[in-house]
Design an enzyme around this catalytic site. Structure first.
Site, mmCIF file in Angstrom:
data_model
loop_
_atom_site.group_PDB
_atom_site.id
_atom_site.type_symbol
_atom_site.label_atom_id
_atom_site.label_comp_id
_atom_site.label_asym_id
_atom_site.label_seq_id
_atom_site.Cartn_x
_atom_site.Cartn_y
_atom_site.Cartn_z
ATOM 1 C CD GLU A 1 40.379 46.132 37.442
ATOM 2 O OE1 GLU A 1 40.500 45.088 38.095
ATOM 3 O OE2 GLU A 1 40.142 46.138 36.214
ATOM 4 C CG ASP B 1 45.033 38.345 39.994
ATOM 5 O OD1 ASP B 1 45.127 39.477 40.477
ATOM 6 O OD2 ASP B 1 43.970 37.703 39.974
#
Length: 537
Positions: free
Chosen positions: A496, A312
């Site tokens: 991340e 996403d």
């Protein structure tokens, strides 16, 4: 009539599960309390106002906050005070909600700390114990490792890649505890949610549970581990396959929840979500995306389904690769999801073989074989020589080259000829200075070019390696590790996601780049140990 895959014998095994969760629950008061509603449902007008007025830049901030009083009392207070002249919404929230507390040990690496040492030292920083429901946070019986940054929960597919690092550091107790948390959630919710938050209870994430079982079996023994977690795998399978009998008996119904009937009668899976409202943690963004749509509810379902995919967001879900407003996730049969379901069917079959339940083992072996054949039929593109997602409305391949196309190698479904073609495509199109990119489309979304992600590096490396492309796999590994280490040397942290083209920290998406970071740490540790073993360091 088609035979059921989950028989009475399966149900008996579920009931006779030998895990210790019942005992844990008895001694954990917070686990006995019912889970609260999602904040968008319980706070209603207050929730809508806070998100619409951007009281917090990140929509996840408010949904994670804990009311200082009962939700009903806070709502009553809001309905009364908002009518007063000079009412300040931000001040009201600060007085009536507690911010998320990061009560964890502080850790700053010194100048001599290596990236590998940093990862080992960071596990205690990312570890949480939460035995009481607090706001939207759901209590769990065992400790768990969070991704880091804005994420204070045990996220589903993140956990597998975190476990790789825990295993590399010999922290098998932590691996087992996190898996038992998933067993607990499967028993309580009949699913593994995205994470242990009330607003995630309508969607899951890529089903890596079977891979977790496979990992833990390396340390605890295959028979013991597969039998212990068979009930959980069956429950997971039942969640993803819910509705398959409906599709088999209703010719007018071709898709229901997470199952899709293909043109030749096969049942494959898709990502889905059981709610048709904006995601609570991204309400403002979802409303903006759907503002010009004729069918806003469908846009919300597709946004939620993409969130369930873990990607996403990405061009693989868009009709127009550069426009999220054309999202159509539920029309797509994802190749990666179905490869993971193949893994799950194989793992269940293996569990039944350990139990000497030959008939049930054979049934799941056949289910896996049928799925593999269907993946070959619908997801292999003879023109691009790559595996792709399938578009169920257009009844054709989705014409998107993404690293999801490596999953058939990771699962062992690809033929040697297909693996050779995929390897060449990876080498020529996906490989960059810092590793492999998620897609070939640069559109500002975080799961697109130029970003690379730890889980996709792992799947690509292991998939290629399983077919003998060791040199290419090692090249990807070495470039990715060099990127991790370069950023660590300059920033003194893991992040991340990474820009594999510029060999720098990544960007894009709905929120700021996060530090931590669980799956980066896990994959780095596992790959670094392999690299040092290979090179004799």
């Amino acid at each position: 009539m088609r035979k059921r895959l989950l028989t009475k014998k399966s149900e008996e095994i579920i009931k006779k599960s030998s895990d210790s969760l019942k005992t844990a629950t008895v001694h954990t008061v917070g686990l006995l309390k019912p889970v609260a509603k999602s904040p968008d449902e319980s706070l209603r007008d207050l929730f809508d106002a806070v998100q619409a007025e951007r009281v917090y830049a990140d929509g996840k901030t408010f949904v994670d906050m804990v009311p200082c009083d009962s939700v009903a009392a806070v709502v009553r207070r809001y309905m009364k005070e908002r009518k007063k002249p000079g009412f300040d919404l931000a001040e009201f929230v600060s007085h009536n909600f507690q911010p998320v507390k990061h009560n964890v040990p502080q850790y700053e690496p010194d100048e001599t700390t290596t990236a590998r040492q940093y990862v080992s030292n960071l596990w205690r920083v990312l570890e949480r114990r939460n035995r009481r429901n607090r706001g939207s946070l759901i209590a769990l019986p065992y400790k768990y490792i969070t991704p880091g940054g804005r994420f204070e929960e045990q996220f589903y597919w993140d956990s597998y890649f975190i476990m790789l690092g825990l295993a590399a550091d010999g922290r098998w107790r932590a691996v087992h505890d996190m898996m038992r948390n998933y067993t607990y959630m499967l028993r309580k919710f009949n699913m593994i949610p995205t994470a242990n938050r009330t607003y995630f209870l309508s969607r899951s994430q890529p089903p890596f549970f079977a891979r977790m079982v496979q990992l833990l079996a390396q340390q605890r023994g295959a028979r013991r581990t597969y039998i212990e977690f068979l009930p959980s795998m069956l429950a997971e399978y039942r969640f993803w396959m819910d509705g398959r009998r409906r599709l088999a008996t209703r010719p007018d119904c071709t898709a229901y929840r997470r199952v899709v009937r293909m043109s030749h009668g096969e049942i494959l899976n898709r990502f889905y979500d059981d709610q048709s409202t904006p995601r609570p943690e991204s309400q403002r963004e979802d409303i903006e995306t759907a503002e010009v749509a004729d069918q806003k509810e469908q846009v919300y379902i597709d946004l939620r389904a993409a969130a369930e995919s873990g990607w996403d967001f990405s061009s693989r879900w868009f009709r127009d690769t550069r426009d999220i407003k054309t999202i159509e996730t539920t029309k797509i049969v994802p190749v990666d999801l179905n490869c993971l379901m193949y893994d799950l069917e194989c793992a269940i079959a293996e569990s039944y073989r350990f139990l000497k339940q030959k008939r049930l083992a054979r049934r799941f072996e056949q289910a896996a074989a049928h799925r593999a054949k269907a993946i070959q039929r619908y997801c292999w593109n003879e023109s691009s020589h790559f595996f792709e997602d399938f578009h169920t409305v257009r009844q054709t391949l989705n014409d998107r080259l993404t690293l999801a196309g490596v999953f058939p190698l990771y699962a062992g479904i690809a033929t040697p000829e297909q693996a050779a073609a995929v390897a060449e495509r990876i080498r020529t199109d996906f490989l960059h200075a810092g590793g492999v990119a998620a897609t070939l489309v640069d559109n500002g979304q975080q799961w697109d070019l130029p970003n690379g992600w730890a889980p996709l590096q792992w799947v690509t490396i292991k998939g290629l390696g399983s077919y003998g492309y060791d040199e290419l796999a090692a090249e990807i590994r070495d470039r990715w590790l060099a990127l991790n280490e370069s950023v660590f040397m300059s920033e003194r942290k893991m992040v991340e996601k990474y820009d594999v083209v510029a060999a720098a920290p990544g960007g894009g998406g709905e929120y700021e780049l996060q530090d931590g970071f669980g799956w980066t740490n896990g994959v780095y540790a596992a790959l670094k140990d392999e690299q040092e073993k290979e090179y004799g360091a």
